[in-house]
Design a protein around this motif. Structure first.
Motif, short mmCIF file in Angstrom:
data_model
loop_
_atom_site.label_atom_id
_atom_site.label_comp_id
_atom_site.label_asym_id
_atom_site.label_seq_id
_atom_site.Cartn_x
_atom_site.Cartn_y
_atom_site.Cartn_z
N ASP A 53 147.52 57.89 41.94
CA ASP A 53 147.43 56.81 40.95
C ASP A 53 148.36 55.65 41.32
O ASP A 53 147.97 54.49 41.27
CB ASP A 53 147.78 57.32 39.56
N VAL A 54 149.58 55.98 41.71
CA VAL A 54 150.54 54.93 42.09
C VAL A 54 150.04 54.20 43.33
O VAL A 54 150.06 52.97 43.40
CB VAL A 54 151.94 55.54 42.32
N LYS A 55 149.59 54.97 44.33
CA LYS A 55 149.11 54.39 45.59
C LYS A 55 147.95 53.43 45.36
O LYS A 55 147.85 52.39 46.01
CB LYS A 55 148.67 55.52 46.52
N ASN A 56 147.08 53.76 44.40
CA ASN A 56 145.89 52.95 44.14
C ASN A 56 146.06 51.97 42.99
O ASN A 56 145.08 51.39 42.51
CB ASN A 56 144.68 53.85 43.90
N GLY A 57 147.29 51.80 42.52
CA GLY A 57 147.58 50.79 41.50
C GLY A 57 147.11 51.13 40.10
O GLY A 57 146.96 50.24 39.27
N ARG A 58 146.87 52.41 39.83
CA ARG A 58 146.42 52.80 38.49
C ARG A 58 147.62 53.15 37.62
O ARG A 58 147.75 54.26 37.11
CB ARG A 58 145.47 53.99 38.59
N VAL A 59 148.51 52.17 37.46
CA VAL A 59 149.70 52.34 36.64
C VAL A 59 149.83 51.16 35.69
O VAL A 59 149.29 50.09 35.95
CB VAL A 59 150.99 52.48 37.50
N TYR A 60 150.55 51.37 34.61
CA TYR A 60 150.77 50.30 33.64
C TYR A 60 152.23 50.34 33.22
O TYR A 60 152.74 51.40 32.86
CB TYR A 60 149.86 50.49 32.41
N HIS A 61 152.89 49.22 33.31
CA HIS A 61 154.29 49.11 32.89
C HIS A 61 154.33 48.39 31.55
O HIS A 61 154.00 47.21 31.46
CB HIS A 61 155.11 48.36 33.94
N ALA A 62 154.70 49.10 30.51
CA ALA A 62 154.76 48.51 29.17
C ALA A 62 156.05 47.72 29.00
O ALA A 62 157.11 48.11 29.51
CB ALA A 62 154.68 49.61 28.12
N ASP A 63 155.96 46.63 28.28
CA ASP A 63 157.14 45.81 28.00
C ASP A 63 157.95 46.39 26.85
O ASP A 63 159.14 46.11 26.74
CB ASP A 63 156.71 44.38 27.65
N SER A 64 157.30 47.17 26.00
CA SER A 64 157.98 47.78 24.85
C SER A 64 157.16 48.97 24.37
O SER A 64 156.04 49.20 24.85
CB SER A 64 158.11 46.76 23.71
N VAL A 65 157.71 49.69 23.41
CA VAL A 65 156.98 50.81 22.83
C VAL A 65 155.72 50.31 22.13
O VAL A 65 154.64 50.90 22.24
CB VAL A 65 157.88 51.60 21.84
N ASP A 66 155.85 49.21 21.41
CA ASP A 66 154.68 48.62 20.74
C ASP A 66 153.59 48.26 21.75
O ASP A 66 152.41 48.51 21.52
CB ASP A 66 155.08 47.39 19.92
N ASP A 67 153.99 47.67 22.87
CA ASP A 67 153.06 47.30 23.92
C ASP A 67 152.37 48.54 24.47
O ASP A 67 151.16 48.55 24.71
CB ASP A 67 153.81 46.56 25.03
N MET A 68 153.11 49.63 24.64
CA MET A 68 152.56 50.87 25.15
C MET A 68 151.50 51.42 24.18
O MET A 68 150.41 51.81 24.60
CB MET A 68 153.66 51.91 25.35
N PHE A 69 151.82 51.44 22.89
CA PHE A 69 150.85 51.95 21.92
C PHE A 69 149.63 51.07 21.82
O PHE A 69 148.52 51.58 21.63
CB PHE A 69 151.51 52.13 20.53
N LYS A 70 149.78 49.77 21.96
CA LYS A 70 148.62 48.87 21.97
C LYS A 70 147.71 49.22 23.14
O LYS A 70 146.49 49.24 23.01
CB LYS A 70 149.06 47.42 22.05
N LYS A 71 148.29 49.49 24.29
CA LYS A 71 147.51 49.83 25.47
C LYS A 71 146.82 51.18 25.28
O LYS A 71 145.65 51.34 25.63
CB LYS A 71 148.42 49.86 26.70
#
Length: 74
Positions: A53-71
């Protein structure tokens, strides 16, 4: 139902402790479970999948907990 976990470092005592536990009124069963050996997490399928997943760019870096839950929740 409650579960009681005992850690017995001296394996020679395990059978004696098991017998003693069976004599306690109300004890339904006694199971012995050895601790797993030191597992090498890098050899698991999940670890290899995560690296892929990391090698193929399938990662998401959240800016905050709220941002993570929105995603996650959309």
């Amino acid at each position: 139902m409650a579960t009681l976990v005992l850690h017995i470092p001296d394996e020679s005592l395990v059978s004696k402790v098991k017998q003693a536990c069976k004599m306690i009124i109300g004890v339904k069963s006694v199971k012995v479970q050895k601790e797993p050996k030191n597992m090498d997490v890098t050899k698991t399928a999940g670890f290899r999948e995560a690296l892929d997943d990391v090698k193929n760019g399938r990662v998401y870096h959240a800016d905050s907990v709220d941002d993570m839950f929105k995603k996650i929740l959309g």
